[in-house]
Design an enzyme around this catalytic site. Structure first.
Site, PDB file in Angstrom:
ATOM      1  N   HIS A 133      27.062  19.796  15.269  1.00  0.00           N
ATOM      2  CA  HIS A 133      27.079  19.420  13.816  1.00  0.00           C
ATOM      3  C   HIS A 133      27.773  19.887  12.905  1.00  0.00           C
ATOM      4  CE1 HIS A 133      22.623  19.510  14.856  1.00  0.00           C
ATOM      5  NE2 HIS A 133      23.008  20.175  16.372  1.00  0.00           N
TER       6      HIS A 133
ATOM      7  N   ASN B 198      15.653  21.023  14.246  1.00  0.00           N
ATOM      8  CA  ASN B 198      16.160  19.202  14.252  1.00  0.00           C
ATOM      9  C   ASN B 198      15.135  18.273  13.121  1.00  0.00           C
ATOM     10  OD1 ASN B 198      18.916  19.849  15.523  1.00  0.00           O
ATOM     11  ND2 ASN B 198      18.019  19.600  16.983  1.00  0.00           N
TER      12      ASN B 198
ATOM     13  N   HIS C 132      21.708  31.123  13.362  1.00  0.00           N
ATOM     14  CA  HIS C 132      21.685  31.725  15.357  1.00  0.00           C
ATOM     15  C   HIS C 132      20.463  32.179  15.690  1.00  0.00           C
ATOM     16  CE1 HIS C 132      21.804  34.062  18.870  1.00  0.00           C
ATOM     17  NE2 HIS C 132      21.860  35.220  18.907  1.00  0.00           N
TER      18      HIS C 132
ATOM     19  N   TYR D 282      25.402  30.588  20.039  1.00  0.00           N
ATOM     20  CA  TYR D 282      25.239  31.258  18.735  1.00  0.00           C
ATOM     21  C   TYR D 282      26.921  31.742  18.564  1.00  0.00           C
ATOM     22  CZ  TYR D 282      22.369  26.968  18.492  1.00  0.00           C
ATOM     23  OH  TYR D 282      21.098  25.164  18.506  1.00  0.00           O
TER      24      TYR D 282
HETATM   25 FE1  HDE Z   1      22.410  23.651  18.866  1.00  0.00          FE
HETATM   26  N1  HDE Z   1      24.514  24.405  18.417  1.00  0.00           N
HETATM   27  N2  HDE Z   1      22.837  23.959  21.211  1.00  0.00           N
HETATM   28  N3  HDE Z   1      20.604  23.324  18.913  1.00  0.00           N
HETATM   29  N4  HDE Z   1      22.290  23.603  16.845  1.00  0.00           N
HETATM   30  C1  HDE Z   1      24.952  25.435  17.519  1.00  0.00           C
HETATM   31  O1  HDE Z   1      26.553  26.687  16.448  1.00  0.00           O
HETATM   32  C2  HDE Z   1      23.295  24.944  21.375  1.00  0.00           C
HETATM   33  C3  HDE Z   1      20.326  22.653  20.335  1.00  0.00           C
HETATM   34  C4  HDE Z   1      21.573  23.405  15.732  1.00  0.00           C
HETATM   35  O2  HDE Z   1      23.961  23.717  10.617  1.00  0.00           O
HETATM   36  C5  HDE Z   1      26.321  25.712  17.571  1.00  0.00           C
HETATM   37  O3  HDE Z   1      27.647  27.351  14.771  1.00  0.00           O
HETATM   38  C6  HDE Z   1      23.370  25.068  22.895  1.00  0.00           C
HETATM   39  C7  HDE Z   1      18.812  22.685  19.764  1.00  0.00           C
HETATM   40  C8  HDE Z   1      21.580  22.790  14.492  1.00  0.00           C
HETATM   41  O4  HDE Z   1      25.575  25.797  11.128  1.00  0.00           O
HETATM   42  C9  HDE Z   1      26.189  26.009  18.639  1.00  0.00           C
HETATM   43  C10 HDE Z   1      22.279  23.704  22.940  1.00  0.00           C
HETATM   44  C11 HDE Z   1      18.777  21.887  18.665  1.00  0.00           C
HETATM   45  C12 HDE Z   1      22.874  22.879  14.416  1.00  0.00           C
HETATM   46  C13 HDE Z   1      25.012  25.058  19.654  1.00  0.00           C
HETATM   47  C14 HDE Z   1      21.534  23.718  21.350  1.00  0.00           C
HETATM   48  C15 HDE Z   1      20.300  22.392  17.471  1.00  0.00           C
HETATM   49  C16 HDE Z   1      23.493  23.560  15.954  1.00  0.00           C
HETATM   50  C17 HDE Z   1      28.197  24.503  17.199  1.00  0.00           C
HETATM   51  C18 HDE Z   1      20.943  23.712  24.495  1.00  0.00           C
HETATM   52  C19 HDE Z   1      17.384  22.096  17.673  1.00  0.00           C
HETATM   53  C20 HDE Z   1      24.133  23.537  12.878  1.00  0.00           C
HETATM   54  C21 HDE Z   1      27.943  25.727  16.227  1.00  0.00           C
HETATM   55  C22 HDE Z   1      20.937  25.017  25.166  1.00  0.00           C
HETATM   56  C23 HDE Z   1      16.322  22.562  18.022  1.00  0.00           C
HETATM   57  C24 HDE Z   1      23.816  24.516  12.450  1.00  0.00           C
HETATM   58  C25 HDE Z   1      27.771  26.369  15.960  1.00  0.00           C
HETATM   59  C26 HDE Z   1      24.353  25.037  11.578  1.00  0.00           C
HETATM   60  C27 HDE Z   1      24.728  24.412  16.003  1.00  0.00           C
HETATM   61  C28 HDE Z   1      24.645  24.949  20.346  1.00  0.00           C
HETATM   62  C29 HDE Z   1      20.327  22.693  21.150  1.00  0.00           C
HETATM   63  C30 HDE Z   1      20.269  23.261  16.313  1.00  0.00           C
HETATM   64  C31 HDE Z   1      27.577  25.253  20.091  1.00  0.00           C
HETATM   65  C32 HDE Z   1      24.202  25.145  23.994  1.00  0.00           C
HETATM   66  C33 HDE Z   1      17.807  21.822  20.442  1.00  0.00           C
HETATM   67  C34 HDE Z   1      20.916  22.541  13.647  1.00  0.00           C
HETATM   68  O5  HDE Z   1      25.949  27.458  19.427  1.00  0.00           O
END
Ligand code: HDE
Length: 722
Positions: A79, A152, A343, A366
């Protein structure tokens, strides 16, 4: 009492980023160093003689350059590419029977929000129009602390367990040996992984659908994905899925258009969001909830904890409980959009988690990722991340600490600080976790209730309209066509055959392959000592054949608000009809732009001057939702002879957009590839091609056609090269 209030002890409802106001630029201030020293010369470094070497002593040069050298922080690991806006959330009706969360119970409060939209795979500077999932992350600054709904634009996810997330992301990111391709899933490592992970099949259907190439962030749905819990005053829990429904409807662009936009304006979505807010056309979404009673947890043919499943709206209707309006652009991209830290674990009392193993893993990731990205444990003190309520606790120090904690007490319990800060009782809003009963063995395994990977993939495919299905076939043919390894293509075809025979056969035809039998076992993602049979998908009959909510065909098509309409003109344009059409469109909230062979002005038939927004060089039909050509003898003669104008129209036609023309402008349409499809003098709104000399008919039918967004049936002819 230990005073640990935040440096900015905020007023209720004050927007977070307002809390540390910057000096207004252009208001007469003098330049200073970071120490406040007034600067006399910012043009020349200190030298030994005006042709001599720069001196080490030049502290002003060193301060400026050192800061510059450290300007970048790591981009988000996923993202990275995002755009954000401020706004407010207002509740329609209190829901005390479901939750004790204050902001979901008080219709008089406007809760400030900050929303960041994003793509997932690309780097920070990559195109907005990549085929990708879009992030839809909302930070609610409530009176009871921050609640982040980090969702999402697709309601399911690729994997069921967070431990697979690094693999998924490694597979989709540019390949490590040559860092290609940027912001694209059409490559071997992604499809290698997907073809071995049958649980991703449902998500792949969404990713290969038009949802992955939205027309605008303002025209996307948002989903919390996981099943959450709502907890009421009596401690009762209900399962809940969160949805955002855009009031402008859900719309996409064509894939060819997305690819062209990526070159012509990689900031297309960012610009669209920014411009809409600047022009006061504030994007709006309704917050919907699907609620399932605790007792009904097991009544579905899928597991509520499985993030690869939706709850069809036919089974549990959506209840719209409030509206979010985005009404202010950020002042500074870095300070706000880049530094915002979402988060999943930021919840308020009345909202709680479930055991969805994807969500559980996110609860760790997060905070962990913010520590490296924002450089230490005090990222919550960055203005955009601060809650609007004061923060009191015994956390101290660390890199970049902003808060100046007074007193000697930084522990609890204490008597020297009169016991402060106190723990809050439940009645005072103290957070307590839902006391879920757990009686289990500690195991590394997955519930068999997670193993039906195809029923909802089928449900999604079956629910699409014919053009949407064709787009999915095209998308899969494109993506798999870019895969170099034949075995991966074949393995994917095997997986697709388990979704739909026609889908698999159609893609196979484009790839010049036969549909093979699916490889056995399908799921190669099994533990070392696991029995493959225990990991094979179970296929249950879905309880629904189709779900209307899954197709964009059934989205709101009753407005042309904020749609961009191109008006093609040249010298000699009939300005009266031009102005009337412009007014009719603007009255409905659309945005018109005038495009001509050159910039500046054109001289109309009646000698008035018509200001031009763009020339054919700086505009392209892919920037617009529809096209209009007014009359005027010389104007239409010039446009008919202008190959850029004809290309503009051909492309708009190919991308299935509404095109309207004054009858005089038939001369221009006759030069296009679709000339034969235009019936002179008919105001046919069904095919989106409207020609008439009656301006009222033209206006009405053009507006009706723009509301429909696209005329996908044109694609079946596939006659138009552009
Ligand atoms: Fe994320 N995700 N994600 N994700 N995610 C991040 O956090 C992660 C997942 C989502 O505009 C990271 O600050 C794991 C689902 C958005 O700043 C990180 C897993 C959904 C955003 C991270 C998922 C999301 C992130 C990277 C699997 C929809 C951007 C930078 C368990 C429900 C937020 C950060 C923004 C961002 C981890 C799966 C949505 C790496 C481990 C499912 C919208 O922490």
């Amino acid at each position: 009492m230990s005073d640990t209030s935040a440096p900015n002890s905020a007023e209720p409802n004050k927007k977070a980023a307002d809390l540390t106001p910057d000096t207004e630029q252009g208001s007469g201030q003098e330049m200073t160093s970071n120490q406040g020293l007034k600067i006399n010369d910012d043009q020349n470094s200190l030298k030994a003689g005006d042709r001599g070497p720069t001196l080490m002593e030049d502290f002003l040069f060193r301060e400026k350059m050192t800061h510059f050298d450290h300007e970048r922080i790591p981009e988000r690991v996923v993202h990275a590419r995002g755009s954000a806006a401020h706004g407010v959330f207002k509740l329609y009706e209190p829901i005390p029977q479901l939750t004790r969360a204050g902001f979901l119970n008080d219709t008089t409060v406007e809760t400030p929000v900050f929303v960041r939209f994003s793509t997932v795979a690309g780097s920070r500077g990559s195109t907005d129009l990549a085929r990708d999932v879009r992030g839809f992350a909302v930070k609610f600054y409530t009176q009871e602390g921050n609640f982040d709904l980090v969702g999402n634009n697709m309601p399911v996810f690729f994997i069921q367990d967070a431990i697979k997330f690094p693999d998924l992301i490694h597979a989709v990111k540019p390949e490590p040996h040559n860092e290609m391709p940027q912001a694209a899933s059409a490559h071997d490592t992604f499809w290698d992984f997907i073809s071995l992970m049958p649980e991703s099949t449902h998500m792949i259907m969404w990713l290969m659908s038009d949802r992955a190439i939205p027309r605008s962030y303002r025209m996307m749905e948002g989903f919390g994905v996981h099943t959450f819990r709502l907890i009421n005053e009596s401690g009762e829990s209900h399962f809940v899925k969160f949805h955002w429904k855009p009031l402008l409807g859900v719309h996409s662009v064509a894939w060819d258009e997305a690819q062209k936009l990526s070159g012509k304006d990689p900031d297309f979505h960012r610009r669209d969001l920014w411009d809409a807010i600047e022009h006061g056309a504030f994007p709006e979404w309704e917050l919907g909830i699907q609620v399932v009673a605790e007792a009904d947890e097991h009544k579905f043919d899928f597991d509520l904890l499985d993030p690869t499943k939706i709850i069809p709206e036919e089974l549990v209707p959506l209840r719209r409980i409030g509206k979010m309006t985005l009404n202010r652009n950020p002042d500074n991209f870095f300070s706000e959009t880049e530094q915002v830290a979402f988060h999943v674990g930021n919840v308020v009392s009345g909202i709680d988690f479930t055991n969805d193993p994807l969500m559980q893993g996110r609860l760790f990731s997060y905070t962990d990722t913010q520590l490296i990205r924002l450089g230490g444990p005090n990222f919550h003190e960055i203005p955009i991340n601060r809650p609007i309520v004061p923060v009191h606790n015994n956390q101290r120090d660390g890199f970049m600490r902003q808060q100046i904690n007074k007193g000697r007490v930084a522990y609890h319990p204490n008597s020297l600080g009169s016991g402060c800060p106190f723990q809050a009782g439940m009645a005072d809003g103290g957070f307590t976790s839902f006391a879920e009963k757990i009686d289990a063995q500690k195991v590394r395994s997955r519930s068999r209730s997670f193993f039906d990977h195809f029923s909802q993939a089928k449900l999604f495919f079956n629910s699409q309209s014919e053009p949407e299905k064709q787009h999915m076939i095209d998308a899969l043919s494109f993506e798999l066509g870019k895969v170099e390894t034949l075995a991966i293509r074949k393995r994917m075809l095997g997986i697709l055959s388990l979704v739909d025979g026609t889908l698999a056969a159609s893609v196979a035809l484009k790839l010049g392959l036969e549909v093979p039998e699916p490889e056995q076992p399908i799921n190669k993602s099994i533990p070392a000592d696991g029995n493959p049979e225990d990991f094979e998908p179970v296929i249950t009959a879905p309880s629904l054949e189709r779900s209307e909510a899954l197709s964009m065909e059934h989205t709101a098509k009753d407005t042309i608000q904020t749609r961009k309409i191109a008006i093609l003109v040249a010298d000699g344009v009939d300005s009266a009809t031009l102005i009337k059409m412009q007014d009719a469109l603007s009255d409905q909230g659309a945005v018109t732009e005038i495009i001509a062979p050159r910039q500046g002005v054109v001289i109309a038939e009646d000698d008035t001057m018509v200001p031009i927004n763009h020339s054919f060089l700086t505009a392209a039909s892919v920037f617009y939702d529809a096209v209009y050509i007014p009359g005027g003898t010389n104007c239409v003669a010039t446009l008919a002879a202008d190959s850029d104008a004809i290309h503009f129209l051909n492309e708009a036609y190919r991308h299935c957009k509404a095109i309207a023309a004054d009858k005089q402008a038939m001369q221009v349409l006759e030069q296009t590839y679709f000339a034969k499809s235009v019936t002179k003098g008919t105001a046919g709104k069904n095919d989106g091609l409207i020609v008439s000399d009656d301006l009222t008919v033209l206006e009405d039918n053009f507006i009706a056609a723009i509301k429909l967004h696209r005329f996908w049936e044109r694609e079946t002819a596939r006659k138009v090269p552009a």
